[in-house]
Design a protein around this motif. Structure first.
Motif, PDB file in Angstrom:
ATOM      1  N   TRP A  75      68.720  -1.039  78.263  1.00 35.28           N
ATOM      2  CA  TRP A  75      70.147  -1.232  78.011  1.00 35.28           C
ATOM      3  C   TRP A  75      70.492  -1.149  76.536  1.00 35.28           C
ATOM      4  CZ3 TRP A  75      73.275  -1.985  82.207  1.00 35.28           C
ATOM      5  CH2 TRP A  75      72.653  -2.358  83.394  1.00 35.28           C
ATOM      6  N   GLN A 111      76.314  -9.935  83.840  1.00 34.86           N
ATOM      7  CA  GLN A 111      75.705  -9.112  82.800  1.00 34.86           C
ATOM      8  C   GLN A 111      76.530  -7.855  82.617  1.00 34.86           C
ATOM      9  OE1 GLN A 111      71.718  -8.096  83.886  1.00 34.86           O
ATOM     10  NE2 GLN A 111      72.347  -6.620  85.426  1.00 34.86           N
ATOM     11  N   LEU A 113      60.622  -8.441  81.114  1.00 37.70           N
ATOM     12  CA  LEU A 113      61.865  -8.599  80.346  1.00 37.70           C
ATOM     13  C   LEU A 113      62.024  -7.482  79.331  1.00 37.70           C
ATOM     14  CD1 LEU A 113      62.084 -12.441  79.716  1.00 37.70           C
ATOM     15  CD2 LEU A 113      63.675 -11.033  81.041  1.00 37.70           C
ATOM     16  N   LEU A 119      73.275  -5.170  75.855  1.00 33.68           N
ATOM     17  CA  LEU A 119      73.183  -6.017  77.045  1.00 33.68           C
ATOM     18  C   LEU A 119      73.638  -7.422  76.698  1.00 33.68           C
ATOM     19  CD1 LEU A 119      72.302  -6.357  80.013  1.00 33.68           C
ATOM     20  CD2 LEU A 119      70.035  -6.964  79.148  1.00 33.68           C
ATOM     21  N   TRP A 174      63.257  -4.449  81.173  1.00 30.56           N
ATOM     22  CA  TRP A 174      64.654  -4.637  81.594  1.00 30.56           C
ATOM     23  C   TRP A 174      65.600  -4.525  80.401  1.00 30.56           C
ATOM     24  CZ3 TRP A 174      67.312  -4.399  85.863  1.00 30.56           C
ATOM     25  CH2 TRP A 174      68.593  -4.914  85.902  1.00 30.56           C
ATOM     26  N   VAL A 175      65.353  -5.299  79.366  1.00 36.35           N
ATOM     27  CA  VAL A 175      66.231  -5.305  78.195  1.00 36.35           C
ATOM     28  C   VAL A 175      66.183  -3.954  77.485  1.00 36.35           C
ATOM     29  CG1 VAL A 175      66.619  -6.384  75.935  1.00 36.35           C
ATOM     30  CG2 VAL A 175      66.107  -7.805  77.923  1.00 36.35           C
TER      31      VAL A 175
END
Length: 137
Positions: free
Chosen positions: A63, A86, A56, A66, A59-60
């Motif tokens: 961005w 998203q 996570l 997000l 992924w986060v």
């Protein structure tokens, strides 16, 4: 049991949205298997709470701004398909992205034991053992 599974998944998303990560991980088995979208590098299997945290974070961290909106949960017995939207801007590219994203959650004894992400609805439906005309919650 399947409606209970839908509520567990709904609670995971709600807790995540509120930043209550303790509540998120309480609903995940300690050995959860976590798969990011298959078209993203480094999105292979992450295992356990620490693996999910790392996945996570990657992924986060890719961005700016997000945002995720849960739009639908579809019951499939011991699996729940979560459909969401998203949007954000890629940190490296600056490209604005707005897209549907899907997760198929597998649950046992009230805990999530696997989560697999998909960008394609038909692939997600197939992975959950559903047809496009299946029941929706």
């Amino acid at each position: 049991m399947s409606q209970e599974n839908v509520e567990v998944v709904r609670a995971i998303y709600r807790a995540y949205e509120l930043g209550d990560y303790r509540a998120v991980f309480e609903r995940m088995h300690e050995d959860i298997e976590w798969f990011g979208p298959p078209d993203v590098s480094n999105s292979g299997l992450a295992r356990g709470h620490e693996g999910v945290r790392r996945s996570l974070g990657i992924w986060v961290g890719a961005w700016d701004n997000l945002h995720f909106e849960l739009r639908e949960l579809i019951d499939s017995g011991d699996q729940v398909l979560a459909a969401g939207w998203q949007r954000g801007r890629g940190k490296g590219s600056g490209v604005e992205v707005s897209e549907e994203i899907f997760s198929v959650w597998t649950l046992r004894a009230g805990k999530a034991v696997r989560q697999r992400m998909f960008r394609d609805r038909l692939q997600a439906l197939d992975a959950a053992g559903l047809s496009e005309d299946g029941p929706h919650t």
